[in-house]
Design a protein around this motif. Structure first.
Motif, mmCIF file in Angstrom:
data_model
loop_
_atom_site.group_PDB
_atom_site.id
_atom_site.type_symbol
_atom_site.label_atom_id
_atom_site.label_comp_id
_atom_site.label_asym_id
_atom_site.label_seq_id
_atom_site.Cartn_x
_atom_site.Cartn_y
_atom_site.Cartn_z
ATOM 1 N N LYS A 97 -4.220 -0.400 -7.842
ATOM 2 C CA LYS A 97 -5.118 0.752 -7.790
ATOM 3 C C LYS A 97 -4.332 1.985 -8.214
ATOM 4 C CE LYS A 97 -7.853 -1.169 -4.055
ATOM 5 N NZ LYS A 97 -8.247 -1.020 -2.650
ATOM 6 N N ARG A 144 0.855 -1.192 0.000
ATOM 7 C CA ARG A 144 0.000 0.000 0.000
ATOM 8 C C ARG A 144 0.890 1.241 0.000
ATOM 9 N NH1 ARG A 144 -4.653 1.573 4.408
ATOM 10 N NH2 ARG A 144 -5.600 3.172 3.116
ATOM 11 N N ASP A 166 -1.517 -0.649 -4.011
ATOM 12 C CA ASP A 166 -2.420 0.497 -3.922
ATOM 13 C C ASP A 166 -1.598 1.774 -4.083
ATOM 14 O OD1 ASP A 166 -4.273 2.459 -3.376
ATOM 15 O OD2 ASP A 166 -4.936 1.586 -1.471
ATOM 16 N N THR A 173 -3.073 4.686 -4.939
ATOM 17 C CA THR A 173 -4.081 5.739 -4.914
ATOM 18 C C THR A 173 -3.495 7.056 -4.412
ATOM 19 O OG1 THR A 173 -5.763 4.064 -4.455
ATOM 20 C CG2 THR A 173 -6.376 6.359 -4.074
ATOM 21 N N LYS A 204 -0.496 4.337 -0.690
ATOM 22 C CA LYS A 204 -1.518 5.384 -0.748
ATOM 23 C C LYS A 204 -0.955 6.723 -0.270
ATOM 24 C CE LYS A 204 -6.415 5.775 0.110
ATOM 25 N NZ LYS A 204 -7.578 5.133 0.706
#
Length: 95
Positions: free
Chosen positions: A62, A22, A42, A44, A24
């Motif tokens: 993502k 992740r 991820d 994002t 993010k």
């Protein structure tokens, strides 16, 4: 792992297995992800300007909220949803 909000500007992550990580809102400006495995990661709202994803595997990652236009995606593997996101970023109309 969860590397959200981390500052890794210009890090060399070439060829690493980063599957499911992740990132993010991370600052990944200028990072080298060449041939890295980023499946299901991820990204994002990550800062990815000037990042290199040549030959990287981005399938099922993502990528919402990132600036696609300033990223080197040559030879990157993507799924169809990501390909549509990239096309829209360049002004394509998808019917």
């Amino acid at each position: 792992g969860d590397w959200s909000y981390i500052n890794m500007r210009s890090a060399d992550l070439k060829g690493l297995n980063l599957k499911g990580i992740r990132f993010k809102n991370a600052d990944l400006y200028g990072c080298n992800f060449e041939k890295a495995d980023l499946r299901e990661a991820d990204l994002t709202h990550a800062v990815l300007s000037n990042a290199i994803f040549s030959g990287a595997d981005l399938r099922n990652a993502k990528i919402e909220g990132i600036d696609i236009k300033n990223i080197n995606l040559k030879g990157a593997r993507m799924d169809i949803t990501q390909a549509v996101t990239v096309a829209r970023a360049y002004g394509a109309i998808i019917d």
